[in-house]
Design a protein around this motif. Structure first.
Motif, short mmCIF file in Angstrom:
data_model
loop_
_atom_site.label_atom_id
_atom_site.label_comp_id
_atom_site.label_asym_id
_atom_site.label_seq_id
_atom_site.Cartn_x
_atom_site.Cartn_y
_atom_site.Cartn_z
N TRP A 53 13.37 -6.82 -3.25
CA TRP A 53 12.33 -6.86 -2.22
C TRP A 53 10.98 -6.42 -2.78
O TRP A 53 9.95 -7.03 -2.50
N ARG A 54 11.02 -5.39 -3.63
CA ARG A 54 9.78 -4.89 -4.21
C ARG A 54 9.07 -5.98 -5.03
O ARG A 54 7.84 -6.09 -5.00
N GLU A 55 9.84 -6.77 -5.75
CA GLU A 55 9.26 -7.89 -6.52
C GLU A 55 8.55 -8.87 -5.59
O GLU A 55 7.50 -9.41 -5.92
N THR A 56 9.14 -9.11 -4.44
CA THR A 56 8.56 -10.06 -3.48
C THR A 56 7.21 -9.56 -2.96
O THR A 56 6.25 -10.32 -2.89
N VAL A 57 7.15 -8.27 -2.59
CA VAL A 57 5.90 -7.77 -1.99
C VAL A 57 4.83 -7.46 -3.04
O VAL A 57 3.67 -7.24 -2.69
N ASP A 58 5.21 -7.47 -4.29
CA ASP A 58 4.29 -7.05 -5.34
C ASP A 58 3.02 -7.89 -5.41
O ASP A 58 1.96 -7.40 -5.80
N VAL A 114 0.85 -1.20 0.00
CA VAL A 114 0.00 0.00 0.00
C VAL A 114 0.89 1.26 0.00
O VAL A 114 0.65 2.21 -0.75
N ILE A 115 1.92 1.25 0.82
CA ILE A 115 2.83 2.39 0.91
C ILE A 115 3.51 2.66 -0.44
O ILE A 115 3.64 3.80 -0.87
N LEU A 116 3.88 1.59 -1.13
CA LEU A 116 4.49 1.74 -2.46
C LEU A 116 3.47 2.21 -3.49
O LEU A 116 3.71 3.15 -4.25
N ASP A 117 2.31 1.54 -3.52
CA ASP A 117 1.29 1.84 -4.54
C ASP A 117 0.74 3.26 -4.43
O ASP A 117 0.38 3.87 -5.43
N PHE A 124 11.59 7.71 -0.69
CA PHE A 124 12.62 7.26 -1.63
C PHE A 124 13.99 7.85 -1.33
O PHE A 124 15.00 7.26 -1.70
N ASP A 125 14.06 8.97 -0.66
CA ASP A 125 15.36 9.50 -0.21
C ASP A 125 16.02 8.51 0.74
O ASP A 125 17.20 8.17 0.61
N LEU A 140 9.25 -2.74 6.57
CA LEU A 140 8.15 -1.76 6.62
C LEU A 140 8.68 -0.40 7.08
O LEU A 140 8.33 0.64 6.53
N SER A 141 9.55 -0.42 8.10
CA SER A 141 10.11 0.85 8.59
C SER A 141 11.04 1.48 7.55
O SER A 141 11.09 2.69 7.40
N PHE A 142 11.76 0.64 6.80
CA PHE A 142 12.67 1.17 5.77
C PHE A 142 11.90 1.83 4.63
O PHE A 142 12.24 2.93 4.19
N VAL A 143 10.86 1.16 4.14
CA VAL A 143 10.14 1.68 2.96
C VAL A 143 9.44 3.00 3.31
O VAL A 143 9.31 3.89 2.46
N ALA A 144 9.03 3.14 4.57
CA ALA A 144 8.37 4.38 4.99
C ALA A 144 9.37 5.42 5.50
O ALA A 144 8.99 6.55 5.81
N GLY A 145 10.64 5.02 5.63
CA GLY A 145 11.66 5.94 6.15
C GLY A 145 11.43 6.30 7.61
O GLY A 145 11.82 7.38 8.06
#
Length: 252
Positions: A154-159, A132-135, A141-142, A216-221
């Motif tokens: 990792w993105r491929e895995t959660v896709d 959801v955070i990606l979509d 992204f910084d 989850l914490s990484f993707v949301a920074g």
């Protein structure tokens, strides 16, 4: 054979003298304490992903947080001092609380969202929140570019973890999962604290659960800033100190 069990409720000095006695006098390296079961999956995942197995938060971060996620932990019962700081943030400052736990805990009284995943489906739930955070372009992204590795793999895995699929696996309503992800990634103010306990780690897939939380914490920074971070809450009051004092066979 002689073995010694140390206590994570004792002081560092007690642990240190106990392991020293065992190693020097009894000539035995058979030393352990409750970390073996407690948070070793978290430590394993955090050493791999972060290089350190300790929490990134101070108590102050709980009080400054804009969002607090408590997963697999009954913080009021096991960590009343930490829980009182969290309640202060929620009641006095308007922080949003998300509880992820199959069973009802006292903190549910304060929760904006309470997700009740089927036991053993935590990885799917966390991957669904990450998707959801990606979509919805809520990812930081910084942070991802400057401070993470292997993002694309990792993105491929959660896709594949779309909300419909995750709802089927976990039993949690898709709308609640999406809303929880939005609040966590972009709290109304400050950062988000991700707090977990042994309901996450004492599983056959405990290390995978911890990796799901870290990612989850990484993707949301939501790491390395005031009011944000990650908190594996230990089972006893001095697990970290007991381990640091040498009360495990692989640490002198």
């Amino acid at each position: 054979a002689f073995g010694t069990l140390c206590s994570a409720k004792a002081t560092n000095e007690d642990g240190y003298i106990q392991q020293k006695f065992s190693r020097l006098i009894m000539q035995s390296n058979h030393i352990d304490h409750c970390t073996r079961l407690c948070h070793s999956p978290s430590v394993e995942a955090m050493l791999t992903a972060l290089g350190s197995g300790a929490t990134s938060n101070s108590y102050q971060d709980y009080e400054e947080a804009g969002c607090i996620v408590i997963i697999g932990s009954d913080a009021n019962a096991n960590h009343p001092v930490a829980a009182s700081r969290m309640r202060r943030a929620i009641v006095e400052k308007g922080a949003k609380l998300i509880v992820i736990n199959p069973r009802r805990i006292d903190m549910c009284d304060f929760a904006e969202i309470w997700l009740r995943p089927r036991p053993g489906t935590d990885v799917a739930l966390l991957n669904g929140m990450a998707k959801v955070i990606l979509d919805e372009q809520l990812a930081d992204f910084d942070f991802i570019e400057n401070r993470t590795e292997d993002f694309d793999a990792w993105r491929e895995t959660v896709d594949k973890y779309n909300l419909k699929y995750v709802e089927e696996i976990t039993g949690c309503p898709a709308d609640d999962i999406a809303q929880a992800a939005r609040i966590y990634a972009k709290p109304a103010f400050s950062g988000s604290c991700l707090v977990w306990g042994m309901g996450i780690t004492q599983h056959t897939m405990g290390t995978a659960n911890a990796h799901g939380l870290l990612n989850l914490s990484f993707v949301a920074g939501q790491l390395g800033k005031p009011g944000g971070g990650i908190s594996p809450l230990r089972g006893q009051n001095n697990v970290q100190g007991c381990g640091d004092a040498g009360c495990v066979p692989n640490s002198f």
